[in-house]
Design a protein around this motif. Structure first.
Motif, short mmCIF file in Angstrom:
data_model
loop_
_atom_site.label_atom_id
_atom_site.label_comp_id
_atom_site.label_asym_id
_atom_site.label_seq_id
_atom_site.Cartn_x
_atom_site.Cartn_y
_atom_site.Cartn_z
N VAL A 93 -9.80 13.47 1.02
CA VAL A 93 -9.64 12.31 0.15
C VAL A 93 -8.17 12.24 -0.28
O VAL A 93 -7.60 13.25 -0.68
N ARG A 94 -7.57 11.07 -0.15
CA ARG A 94 -6.20 10.88 -0.60
C ARG A 94 -6.16 9.66 -1.50
O ARG A 94 -6.78 8.64 -1.20
N GLN A 95 -5.44 9.78 -2.60
CA GLN A 95 -5.33 8.60 -3.47
C GLN A 95 -3.93 8.00 -3.39
O GLN A 95 -2.93 8.71 -3.44
N GLY A 96 -3.88 6.70 -3.28
CA GLY A 96 -2.60 6.00 -3.25
C GLY A 96 -2.59 4.86 -4.24
O GLY A 96 -3.48 4.73 -5.07
N LYS A 97 -1.59 4.01 -4.11
CA LYS A 97 -1.47 2.87 -5.02
C LYS A 97 -1.48 1.58 -4.24
O LYS A 97 -1.08 1.51 -3.09
N LEU A 98 -1.98 0.55 -4.90
CA LEU A 98 -1.98 -0.78 -4.31
C LEU A 98 -1.30 -1.69 -5.32
O LEU A 98 -1.72 -1.75 -6.47
N PHE A 137 0.86 -1.18 0.00
CA PHE A 137 0.00 0.00 0.00
C PHE A 137 0.89 1.23 0.00
O PHE A 137 1.65 1.44 0.94
N ILE A 138 0.83 2.00 -1.06
CA ILE A 138 1.70 3.17 -1.18
C ILE A 138 0.84 4.43 -1.07
O ILE A 138 -0.11 4.61 -1.85
N THR A 139 1.15 5.26 -0.09
CA THR A 139 0.36 6.47 0.11
C THR A 139 1.28 7.69 0.16
O THR A 139 2.43 7.59 0.56
N GLY A 182 -3.27 -1.68 -8.51
CA GLY A 182 -4.60 -1.17 -8.24
C GLY A 182 -4.54 0.19 -7.60
O GLY A 182 -3.49 0.82 -7.55
N LYS A 183 -5.68 0.65 -7.10
CA LYS A 183 -5.74 1.96 -6.47
C LYS A 183 -6.18 1.83 -5.03
O LYS A 183 -6.91 0.91 -4.65
N LEU A 184 -5.71 2.77 -4.24
CA LEU A 184 -6.12 2.83 -2.84
C LEU A 184 -6.63 4.25 -2.61
O LEU A 184 -5.93 5.22 -2.87
N ILE A 185 -7.87 4.36 -2.17
CA ILE A 185 -8.42 5.69 -1.91
C ILE A 185 -8.82 5.77 -0.43
O ILE A 185 -9.50 4.89 0.08
N GLU A 186 -8.36 6.81 0.24
CA GLU A 186 -8.71 7.02 1.65
C GLU A 186 -9.63 8.22 1.76
O GLU A 186 -9.31 9.29 1.27
N ILE A 187 -10.75 8.01 2.40
CA ILE A 187 -11.72 9.10 2.54
C ILE A 187 -12.04 9.33 4.01
O ILE A 187 -12.36 8.39 4.74
#
Lengths: 80, 80
Positions: free
Chosen positions: A36-41, A6-8, B39-44
């Motif tokens: 809202v923050r977008q990262g990578k998986l 998980f890259i944030t 993939g994507k990781l979104i934190e809200i």
């Protein structure tokens, strides 16, 4: 074994993509969104049964290629 | 509350970005990699204390904006 990475973005790094998502969600009528923050998986399948070895290998991959440690944090999760 | 959304490509969907990462890792000398998917990781962060309401709201966001359910799967995790 399978590794999830998980890259944030670090907290103090601006995230324009996250801001754009936040705006779009508000435009769609969703309320109460404060951030809202977008990262990578990244999911990697690796042929090796030694959990700690796999962890170290993945950690190395993150440092060398997958994450930009100047602006990003990463978290590794190893599963079967 | 805080929600994490994990968006991944469905298994039968090609992932050129994952393929590129896989190739780069191999070029760097990492061995045993059999598959890489990105993939994507979104934190809200959302101002609401009702866990099930937040879950439904986030699920709605995924369907309406965040995920392309034709080619992507998503998983929601709600934390404090």
């Amino acid at each position: 074994m399978k590794a999830k990475i998980f890259i944030t973005l670090k907290d103090d790094v601006l995230d324009p993509q996250g801001k754009a998502i936040s705006k779009s969600l508000k435009n769609l009528g969703f309320e109460g969104i404060s951030d809202v923050r977008q990262g990578k998986l990244i999911e990697i399948k690796i042929d090796n049964d030694n959990k700690s070895k796999v962890f170290n290998e993945i950690d190395n991959m993150c440092k060398k290629l997958l994450a930009n440690t100047v602006v990003e944090n990463y978290k590794i999760e190893i599963t079967e």
